[in-house]
Design a protein around this motif. Structure first.
Motif, PDB file in Angstrom:
ATOM      1  N   LYS A   1      -7.102  -3.280   6.406  1.00 31.97           N
ATOM      2  CA  LYS A   1      -7.692  -1.952   6.304  1.00 31.97           C
ATOM      3  C   LYS A   1      -6.631  -0.946   5.852  1.00 31.97           C
ATOM      4  O   LYS A   1      -5.490  -0.974   6.324  1.00 31.97           O
ATOM      5  N   ILE A   2      -7.023  -0.068   4.935  1.00 33.37           N
ATOM      6  CA  ILE A   2      -6.082   0.909   4.371  1.00 33.37           C
ATOM      7  C   ILE A   2      -6.458   2.336   4.773  1.00 33.37           C
ATOM      8  O   ILE A   2      -5.637   3.097   5.272  1.00 33.37           O
ATOM      9  N   HIS A   3      -7.700   2.714   4.602  1.00 31.65           N
ATOM     10  CA  HIS A   3      -8.096   4.098   4.810  1.00 31.65           C
ATOM     11  C   HIS A   3      -8.545   4.387   6.245  1.00 31.65           C
ATOM     12  O   HIS A   3      -8.582   5.537   6.661  1.00 31.65           O
ATOM     13  N   TYR A   4      -8.930   3.365   6.997  1.00 36.62           N
ATOM     14  CA  TYR A   4      -9.255   3.564   8.402  1.00 36.62           C
ATOM     15  C   TYR A   4      -8.895   2.286   9.156  1.00 36.62           C
ATOM     16  O   TYR A   4      -8.806   1.211   8.582  1.00 36.62           O
ATOM     17  N   TYR A   5      -8.662   2.439  10.465  1.00 33.86           N
ATOM     18  CA  TYR A   5      -8.180   1.324  11.265  1.00 33.86           C
ATOM     19  C   TYR A   5      -9.099   1.113  12.467  1.00 33.86           C
ATOM     20  O   TYR A   5      -8.946   1.768  13.504  1.00 33.86           O
TER      21      TYR A   5
ATOM     22  N   LYS B   1       0.809  -1.222   0.000  1.00 33.51           N
ATOM     23  CA  LYS B   1       0.000   0.000   0.000  1.00 33.51           C
ATOM     24  C   LYS B   1       0.845   1.275   0.000  1.00 33.51           C
ATOM     25  O   LYS B   1       0.332   2.367  -0.260  1.00 33.51           O
TER      26      LYS B   1
END
Length: 674
Positions: free
Chosen positions: A631-635, A554
């Motif tokens: 998860k990339i945009h939120y954790y 990512k």
């Protein structure tokens, strides 16, 4: 009752007979000096404080001039002169000393029982053995699991006509109890050889082996030692591994053994019919073996015509084998081992008795492609059924469309031609699709079991597993041992089938050295057992050999490529763009040339790099099946520990269920179970 004031105890001691000993308790007590079981007559404390002594231990002299150690007297000590975290070891029997010991100023230690009993042997004080009876031959078979079934002098198993004492634990072959204290010997004519402790741990002049316990015949002025068995070898030896008898031949100069190609000293055995000279230990070499590092049988040869060989290098140590001397050889593959390399580890080989066994018929791989439905004009399978997928798979070369997908077999990015399923997200490299369903594997010994030949390994994809070789967790294809269940990822399985490895990062082939310790040129780790280049100083650990050449992460929109050399010399560029910490420019890293992104190998691969996202995990305690996600945009927070889920996690796909957790937080924890 006789009273005795004894060294090392504050109260007087009384002599106990058997009736008194039984009346004083259950009759089973330990000697407070030597630790052995006490039998009558013995001494006991008048205050009944639990202090007991064998009669011989109670009367042991405080200073002992031992005939087997003439340089200094042995002094009796109540405790070993060591701290509690150190270990004192008897220089005769090589066992731990915990109580009273005899000590010499030159650094030797002896159990009190070892010192006294060997003193009686040296003094020919065999009346001490009056309580010893000749034992029947069934004794050794009943007690072959420990020292009780072994001779106290030569430490070999007991047999018929044996002095035996259950009470004191001293068991002797008759011949060992009557060994001559001195002998004149052909291999050392300057001085007589004297029976003694091998206090200096010298190697035997004849067999070159250093024994850790027992007696030797030695010459102190010449610093020479010879094992008892080596001092009186058999004049003629017959063994089923050779068709003729071997005759003893004393030599005063070294010789080269025709069976193993290494040097021998003093004692040789010759076969006049075959004109060969060998060590005593090489007479009984196994004639045919199977080895963990080669699939076919290996035959012992005394010499090999060099014109039939393509290579003269040993498959294990990779050094030249002199074919004028003995070796193990496979004529089908032109593979050769030094004799000592082939037999170095007992659990690496097994002896084969079948002379006419057909090696070629043993491994007939079962194809994992269960059915070919269509072929192109070149005969290439374009539509197949595969044993590890329920739908048809079609051959494709559409890298632009699927270039960021991973193979479900090896979990690496797909490349060149590949098979994919039109109904689900399933891909296979062409090479992974053609893997055998079942194959014999040579380089495997089941834990706890001796090696018995190649083992059947089965291709499977039905579970999560931890690769036995590289240690990565994976849910791709594995080859699993049909006997013990050990699993190897397909990359490691393929690696183990190769004798030499060629990687893009180096121009020469790499050979595996099992006992070689060196620093890995890829990651800098010092490791025992490494892939090494014979032509230059280049070494790789197993993990670096198996590193994927391209990966997706990512941190960059492009494919990252494994880079073997530093790109520039400016220190400011030597940082990882993921963790932002400094990286060593000498070590391998992944890089995107378009964006000039450089990252640590471990930062890209992480802990779960060989787990396919979107696959299902059913082994946890959650009520619904879980899916591997990243998860990339939120954790979101892990429901188990409350920390953010930044790495691969397990998420419930059931509508209305918001369960998500780190892999390590799932019970049972992934990695602990597999």
């Amino acid at each position: 009752m006789e009273e005795l004031k004894n060294y090392g105890h504050q109260h007087p001691l009384l002599t106990f007979n058997e009736e008194q000993l039984l009346g004083n308790g259950n009759g089973v007590v330990d000697c407070s000096r030597c630790g052995g079981k006490v039998s009558a007559p013995c001494f006991s404390c008048v205050e009944c404080c639990g202090f007991y002594l064998h009669k011989t231990c109670a009367q042991a002299p405080l200073e002992l001039n031992h005939p087997f150690h003439r340089h200094h007297p042995l002094l009796l000590l109540q405790n070993p002169p060591y701290t509690s975290d150190e270990t004192c070891v008897c220089d005769y029997c090589d066992e731990t000393c915990e109580k009273f010991i005899y000590h010499c100023s030159c650094g030797l230690y002896f159990h009190i029982k070892c010192a006294l009993f060997t003193f009686n042997i040296a003094e020919r004080n065999l009346k001490e053995l009056d309580h010893v009876a000749l034992e029947d031959p069934s004794f050794s078979s009943k007690n072959d699991g420990g020292n009780l079934g072994k001779c106290f002098v030569c430490w070999e198993p007991l047999a018929m006509y044996t002095y035996f004492s259950l009470g004191c634990g001293f068991n002797l072959h008759k011949k060992c109890a009557e060994l001559p204290l001195k002998m004149d010997h052909l291999c050392h004519r300057k001085h007589p050889l004297v029976l003694q402790f091998n206090s200096e741990r010298r190697a035997c002049k004849v067999c070159q082996v250093t024994q850790q316990r027992g007696f030797v015949y030695g010459c102190s002025p010449c610093e020479l030692a010879i094992h008892i068995d080596c001092a009186s070898p058999l004049p003629v030896i017959e063994d089923k591994s050779h068709q003729h008898p071997f005759t003893l031949f004393w030599r005063r100069v070294p010789f080269v053994c025709d069976a193993c190609g290494t040097e021998g000293h003093h004692v040789a055995y010759i076969c006049g019919t075959c004109s060969i000279m060998v060590h005593k230990k090489c007479i009984s070499l196994p004639r045919i073996i199977r080895h963990i590092w080669h699939f076919h049988r290996l035959f012992h040869k005394y010499f090999i015509d060099k014109e039939y060989l393509e290579s003269l290098n040993c498959l294990l140590c990779h050094e030249v084998v002199d074919t004028d001397y003995g070796s193990y050889f496979c004529a089908d593959c032109n593979v050769i081992f030094h004799m000592n390399c082939a037999l170095k580890e007992n659990n690496w080989y097994c002896i084969v008795s079948q002379e006419n066994e057909d090696d070629k018929s043993l491994d007939i791989p079962v194809n994992s492609i269960t059915k070919v439905l269509e072929r192109n004009d070149a005969g290439e399978a374009t539509v197949i059924e595969h044993c590890e997928h329920k739908h048809y798979l079609m051959l494709s070369d559409k890298m632009r469309e699927h270039g960021d997908k991973c193979c479900d077999g090896c979990l690496l990015l797909i490349s060149a031609k590949f098979y994919h399923c039109l109904r689900c997200d399933f891909f296979l490299h062409k090479s992974c699709a053609q893997l055998p369903k079942k194959k014999l594997f040579r380089a495997h010994g089941c834990d706890g079991k001796p090696f018995s030949g190649p083992k059947p390994f089965i291709l499977t994809s039905d579970c999560m597993f931890e690769c036995k070789l590289c240690g990565y967790l994976s849910n791709g294809f594995s080859f699993k041992c049909n006997e013990c269940g050990d699993a190897l990822c397909v990359r490691c399985f393929a690696l183990c089938l190769q004798d030499a490895v060629k990687i893009p990062g180096h121009k020469h082939p790499l050979l595996y050295y099992f006992h070689y310790e060196e620093q890995c040129s890829g990651c800098g780790t010092v490791i025992l057992g490494i892939f090494r280049c014979k032509d230059c100083n280049f070494n790789l650990c197993c993990r670096c050999v198996l590193l994927p050449t391209t990966v997706k992460h990512k941190c960059d929109d492009h494919i990252l490529t494994l880079t073997y050399d530093k790109i520039n010399d400016y220190a400011k560029y030597h940082y990882c763009d993921i963790c932002e910490k400094e990286r060593d420019p000498k070590h391998w890293f992944y890089r995107c040339e378009t964006c000039d992104t450089s990252v640590h190998v471990n930062c890209v691969l992480g802990e779960y790099s060989f787990i396919k996202l979107g696959s299902t995990y059913n082994e946890g305690n959650h009520e619904h099946p879980l899916t591997f996600v990243k998860k990339i945009h939120y954790y979101p927070e892990c429901v188990e520990c409350g920390e953010s889920c930044k790495d691969i996690s397990l998420e419930c796909a059931e509508p209305g269920c918001n369960y998500i957790a780190h892999c390590k937080c799932i019970k049972p924890a992934i990695g602990d179970k597999y």
